[in-house]
Scaffold this motif. Structure first.
Motif, PDB file in Angstrom:
ATOM      1  N   UNK A   1       0.768  -1.238   0.000  1.00  0.00           N
ATOM      2  CA  UNK A   1       0.000   0.000   0.000  1.00  0.00           C
ATOM      3  C   UNK A   1       0.795   1.282   0.000  1.00  0.00           C
ATOM      4  N   UNK A   2       2.099   1.200   0.324  1.00  0.00           N
ATOM      5  CA  UNK A   2       2.893   2.425   0.444  1.00  0.00           C
ATOM      6  C   UNK A   2       3.982   2.544  -0.619  1.00  0.00           C
ATOM      7  N   UNK A   3       3.922   1.706  -1.638  1.00  0.00           N
ATOM      8  CA  UNK A   3       4.905   1.798  -2.720  1.00  0.00           C
ATOM      9  C   UNK A   3       4.278   2.513  -3.911  1.00  0.00           C
ATOM     10  N   UNK A   4       5.093   2.815  -4.872  1.00  0.00           N
ATOM     11  CA  UNK A   4       4.587   3.439  -6.099  1.00  0.00           C
ATOM     12  C   UNK A   4       4.624   2.468  -7.274  1.00  0.00           C
ATOM     13  N   UNK A   5       5.745   1.759  -7.466  1.00  0.00           N
ATOM     14  CA  UNK A   5       5.881   0.881  -8.619  1.00  0.00           C
ATOM     15  C   UNK A   5       5.192  -0.455  -8.462  1.00  0.00           C
ATOM     16  N   UNK A   6       4.813  -1.057  -9.599  1.00  0.00           N
ATOM     17  CA  UNK A   6       4.229  -2.392  -9.646  1.00  0.00           C
ATOM     18  C   UNK A   6       5.350  -3.372  -9.964  1.00  0.00           C
ATOM     19  N   UNK A   7       5.614  -4.311  -9.050  1.00  0.00           N
ATOM     20  CA  UNK A   7       6.754  -5.219  -9.204  1.00  0.00           C
ATOM     21  C   UNK A   7       6.647  -6.132 -10.416  1.00  0.00           C
TER      22      UNK A   7
END
Length: 412
Positions: free
Chosen positions: A257-263
């Motif tokens: 929930x606190x990241x920006x990129x999609x792994x």
């Protein structure tokens, strides 16, 4: 009803973890203000570590019969067949392709993951029966898994499958309504010979970050933006699927929930905020309490938890937090480490061995061609390292126990 010891321990950790989040982080574009992390309402303890490893876990204790069946089955499987039980191989949701079929038939992976978009329920039933037959080894049938969350993440939506609303909509429903609907959706999966739904999403997306959060918020995959809002929906979804006889996996621990990129499409994705014992971990504990059958680990690096390892390769995350803090003794599964951009720089074999070494069990591999490479790496590592071999055996036992509990192992 009193909460399990594991959840009491987590509550203590939540209070401790929040105290570390009050000083704003200085690095990384994925930073969010510390005010987005819920603050404790009472004086926090002086340490983040649990005072004792929980002695109770939400995982059902296997019966003597199932345990003896699992031990019996373990003895019949070769080392390579055991390693295969730890791989979930990607196949087309429409059925195995001409390239995937020989891989499933020869390698006998312990699970298959549906990719792309499937057809009707009746077509899926036939296609998954064929995949299950191809992967069955010595009376052990495979897990057949789909991402059937709803909204933009729904693999199976042809005739016979309901169109499932996004989690942001499901999160506005009462628990009873969501449980009833999830039971209906799970029943359709069961009819289609799909026995695992890789859902629900237990990640908490702060409202201030929703539009920038590529993997969850921008796709409306979150039930809410506080742990208090997310937890009840996670429990209701798990309960409905359980009533339908479909296994579930709470994901993506310790949260996207606190990241920006999609792994799946980006590398170097980092969370610089989440701490051990974070308040936003509560929905995972809630899902376990409701009867989730697996916990999925993200491929993100959490700098305040283990700056040196992605979560899927982190003993701190898997052994320390999932098995220790949460008290989870069941199956731990990866997010995809086959086709995901985040792990592309890691040799394929190491993706499997490092996860198992860290305490994990099932490796999701969306790229079927890597199946043999991952299995070979597990076998070679087990032959060379007795400690690793013991971990592999423990992982296979957990997987077989899960399968035995859901009627996928034939004994006697």
């Amino acid at each position: 009803m009193s909460r399990p010891v594991a959840l009491v321990a987590l509550t203590a950790l939540v209070l401790a973890g929040c105290s570390d989040s009050q000083s704003p982080p200085t690095a990384g574009p994925s930073t969010v203000p510390s005010s987005s992390v819920p603050l404790p309402t009472t004086q926090p303890p002086t340490t983040e570590q649990p005072s004792a490893t929980p002695t109770n876990t939400p995982t059902p204790t296997p019966t003597a019969t199932s345990a003896s069946c699992v031990d019996q089955k373990l003895k019949t499987l070769t080392l390579r067949e055991q390693a295969a039980q730890l791989i979930m191989t990607g196949i087309s949701a429409n059925g195995m392709t001409s390239a995937q079929r020989p891989i499933v038939q020869q390698e006998k992976p312990g699970g298959v993951l549906l990719l792309g978009t499937g057809g009707s329920l009746s077509h899926t039933r036939t296609a998954m029966a064929a995949a299950s037959t191809a992967a069955t080894v010595k009376g052990v049938r495979p897990l057949v898994a789909a991402d059937q969350e709803g909204g933009q993440i729904q693999r199976l939506k042809g005739p016979g499958f309901d169109r499932i609303p996004a989690a942001t909509v499901q999160g506005t429903w009462s628990a009873d309504k969501l449980t009833a609907r999830a039971k209906q959706w799970g029943g359709q999966l069961k009819q289609a010979n799909v026995n695992v739904n890789l859902a629900p999403v237990a990640d908490v997306v702060p409202s201030s970050l929703k539009s920038q959060n590529a993997p969850i918020g921008s796709l409306d995959r979150e039930y809410g933006n506080t742990p208090e809002a997310v937890g009840p929906s996670v429990q209701a979804f798990v309960e409905g699927m359980k009533q339908a006889g479909v296994m579930t996996s709470v994901k993506h621990f310790p949260g996207l929930g606190r990241v920006r990129g999609n792994t799946d499409f980006s590398s170097g994705v980092v969370d610089t905020v989440t701490v051990r014992g974070d308040a936003d971990l509560q929905p995972f504990a809630d899902g376990i309490e409701a009867g989730a059958t697996m916990v999925m680990i993200s491929t993100v690096t959490y700098t305040k938890i283990d700056p040196n390892n992605r979560a899927v390769f982190s003993p701190t995350v898997i052994q320390g937090m999932v098995r220790g803090d949460l008290g989870w003794s069941g199956v731990v599964i990866t997010d995809d480490v086959g086709a995901a951009a985040e792990v592309a720089s890691v040799p394929a074999g190491q993706r499997a061995t490092r996860f198992v070494a860290a305490g994990g069990d099932i490796v999701i591999n969306a790229k079927a061609a890597l199946t043999a490479t991952m299995m070979n790496a597990l076998v070679v590592k087990a032959q060379q390292d007795k400690a690793f071999a013991a971990k592999l055996t423990s992982s296979v036992r957990r997987v077989l126990t899960l399968k035995q509990d859901h009627g996928l192992v034939s004994c006697g």
